[in-house]
Scaffold this motif. Structure first.
Motif, PDB file in Angstrom:
ATOM      1  N   HIS A  94      64.269 -50.796 -63.553  1.00 26.29           N
ATOM      2  CA  HIS A  94      63.594 -49.779 -62.746  1.00 26.29           C
ATOM      3  C   HIS A  94      63.307 -48.523 -63.563  1.00 26.29           C
ATOM      4  O   HIS A  94      62.254 -47.913 -63.414  1.00 26.29           O
ATOM      5  CB  HIS A  94      64.424 -49.436 -61.510  1.00 26.29           C
TER       6      HIS A  94
ATOM      7  N   TRP B 154      67.737 -45.054 -52.142  1.00 27.27           N
ATOM      8  CA  TRP B 154      66.837 -44.766 -51.014  1.00 27.27           C
ATOM      9  C   TRP B 154      66.250 -43.359 -51.105  1.00 27.27           C
ATOM     10  O   TRP B 154      65.067 -43.160 -50.792  1.00 27.27           O
ATOM     11  CB  TRP B 154      67.566 -44.975 -49.699  1.00 27.27           C
TER      12      TRP B 154
ATOM     13  N   VAL C 228      53.758 -40.599 -55.252  1.00 25.66           N
ATOM     14  CA  VAL C 228      52.614 -41.501 -55.422  1.00 25.66           C
ATOM     15  C   VAL C 228      51.555 -41.246 -54.353  1.00 25.66           C
ATOM     16  O   VAL C 228      50.358 -41.203 -54.653  1.00 25.66           O
ATOM     17  CB  VAL C 228      53.089 -42.972 -55.407  1.00 25.66           C
ATOM     18  N   VAL C 229      51.984 -41.048 -53.108  1.00 23.19           N
ATOM     19  CA  VAL C 229      51.016 -40.793 -52.028  1.00 23.19           C
ATOM     20  C   VAL C 229      50.317 -39.458 -52.246  1.00 23.19           C
ATOM     21  O   VAL C 229      49.084 -39.359 -52.101  1.00 23.19           O
ATOM     22  CB  VAL C 229      51.712 -40.852 -50.649  1.00 23.19           C
ATOM     23  N   THR C 230      51.067 -38.423 -52.604  1.00 24.45           N
ATOM     24  CA  THR C 230      50.450 -37.117 -52.853  1.00 24.45           C
ATOM     25  C   THR C 230      49.469 -37.186 -54.014  1.00 24.45           C
ATOM     26  O   THR C 230      48.369 -36.636 -53.934  1.00 24.45           O
ATOM     27  CB  THR C 230      51.532 -36.060 -53.149  1.00 24.45           C
TER      28      THR C 230
ATOM     29  N   GLY D 151      61.994 -39.755 -58.722  1.00 24.71           N
ATOM     30  CA  GLY D 151      62.308 -41.031 -58.095  1.00 24.71           C
ATOM     31  C   GLY D 151      62.881 -42.026 -59.091  1.00 24.71           C
ATOM     32  O   GLY D 151      63.835 -42.746 -58.790  1.00 24.71           O
TER      33      GLY D 151
ATOM     34  N   ALA E  54      63.585 -43.635 -53.609  1.00 25.10           N
ATOM     35  CA  ALA E  54      62.409 -44.328 -53.074  1.00 25.10           C
ATOM     36  C   ALA E  54      61.546 -43.371 -52.260  1.00 25.10           C
ATOM     37  O   ALA E  54      60.308 -43.432 -52.324  1.00 25.10           O
ATOM     38  CB  ALA E  54      62.838 -45.514 -52.224  1.00 25.10           C
ATOM     39  N   VAL E  55      62.175 -42.473 -51.521  1.00 22.14           N
ATOM     40  CA  VAL E  55      61.418 -41.473 -50.750  1.00 22.14           C
ATOM     41  C   VAL E  55      60.691 -40.526 -51.700  1.00 22.14           C
ATOM     42  O   VAL E  55      59.507 -40.205 -51.494  1.00 22.14           O
ATOM     43  CB  VAL E  55      62.352 -40.705 -49.789  1.00 22.14           C
TER      44      VAL E  55
ATOM     45  N   THR F 200      57.373 -38.975 -58.899  1.00 23.19           N
ATOM     46  CA  THR F 200      57.633 -40.250 -59.555  1.00 23.19           C
ATOM     47  C   THR F 200      58.754 -40.148 -60.593  1.00 23.19           C
ATOM     48  O   THR F 200      59.665 -40.977 -60.577  1.00 23.19           O
ATOM     49  CB  THR F 200      56.353 -40.814 -60.186  1.00 23.19           C
TER      50      THR F 200
ATOM     51  N   LEU G  40      59.783 -41.147 -54.791  1.00 22.06           N
ATOM     52  CA  LEU G  40      58.726 -41.930 -55.427  1.00 22.06           C
ATOM     53  C   LEU G  40      57.526 -42.084 -54.508  1.00 22.06           C
ATOM     54  O   LEU G  40      56.379 -41.867 -54.922  1.00 22.06           O
ATOM     55  CB  LEU G  40      59.274 -43.303 -55.821  1.00 22.06           C
ATOM     56  N   ALA G  41      57.771 -42.433 -53.259  1.00 24.52           N
ATOM     57  CA  ALA G  41      56.677 -42.605 -52.304  1.00 24.52           C
ATOM     58  C   ALA G  41      55.926 -41.292 -52.084  1.00 24.52           C
ATOM     59  O   ALA G  41      54.689 -41.273 -52.054  1.00 24.52           O
ATOM     60  CB  ALA G  41      57.214 -43.135 -50.981  1.00 24.52           C
ATOM     61  N   ALA G  42      56.657 -40.199 -51.939  1.00 25.77           N
ATOM     62  CA  ALA G  42      56.008 -38.897 -51.730  1.00 25.77           C
ATOM     63  C   ALA G  42      55.140 -38.537 -52.934  1.00 25.77           C
ATOM     64  O   ALA G  42      54.002 -38.064 -52.775  1.00 25.77           O
ATOM     65  CB  ALA G  42      57.058 -37.819 -51.495  1.00 25.77           C
TER      66      ALA G  42
END
Length: 102
Positions: free
Chosen positions: A15, A78, A88-90, A50, A81-82, A47, A84-86
Motif C-alpha cells: 500500500h 480506515w 482524490v475526490v477533491t 492517506g 482511507a477517508v 493522498t 485518501l478518498a477526500a
C-alpha cells in the motif's frame, strides 16, 4: 513473526508503494487545478496522508510478539482511507472544474 504479521507487513509495504506513487502524481495534477485554501490543501495532501495512515495501520496493528489478530490501531487504515478518498475526490472535482471548455 506469525503468518498474520508477515501478511500485514506485506500489505503495509504494498500500500505504501502504490499510494505514495499516486500521491506524487496527485501533487503534479493539483498544481493544474488552481485550487486554493482548504480545498487546495486537501487536494494536495489527502493522498500522501492517506498513504502514511493506511501503511501505519497495517504495521502498527500487527506489532507484538506472536500476534495473530490486529489491535485497535487497525482503525488507522480506515482513517487513512477517508483521507485518501477526500484527497482524490477533491482533486478530481478540481480538475473537472478547471478543465477548459470545448
Amino acid at each position: 513473526m506469525t503468518e498474520f504479521q508477515r501478511g500485514f507487513a506485506r500489505a503495509g509495504h504494498a500500500h505504501a508503494g502504490v499510494l505514495v506513487s499516486l500521491g506524487l502524481l496527485g501533487l503534479l495534477f493539483a498544481e493544474a487545478t488552481g485550487l486554493s485554501g482548504v480545498l487546495g490543501w486537501v487536494a494536495r495532501l489527502g493522498t500522501p496522508v492517506g498513504a502514511i495512515l493506511i501503511s501505519a495501520g497495517f504495521f502498527f496493528s500487527s506489532m507484538g510478539a506472536g500476534r495473530t489478530r490486529p489491535n485497535r490501531l487497525i482503525s488507522l487504515v480506515w482513517v487513512g482511507a477517508v483521507a485518501l478518498a477526500a484527497g482524490v475526490v477533491t482533486l478530481g472535482v478540481g480538475l473537472l472544474i478547471s478543465a477548459p471548455a470545448a
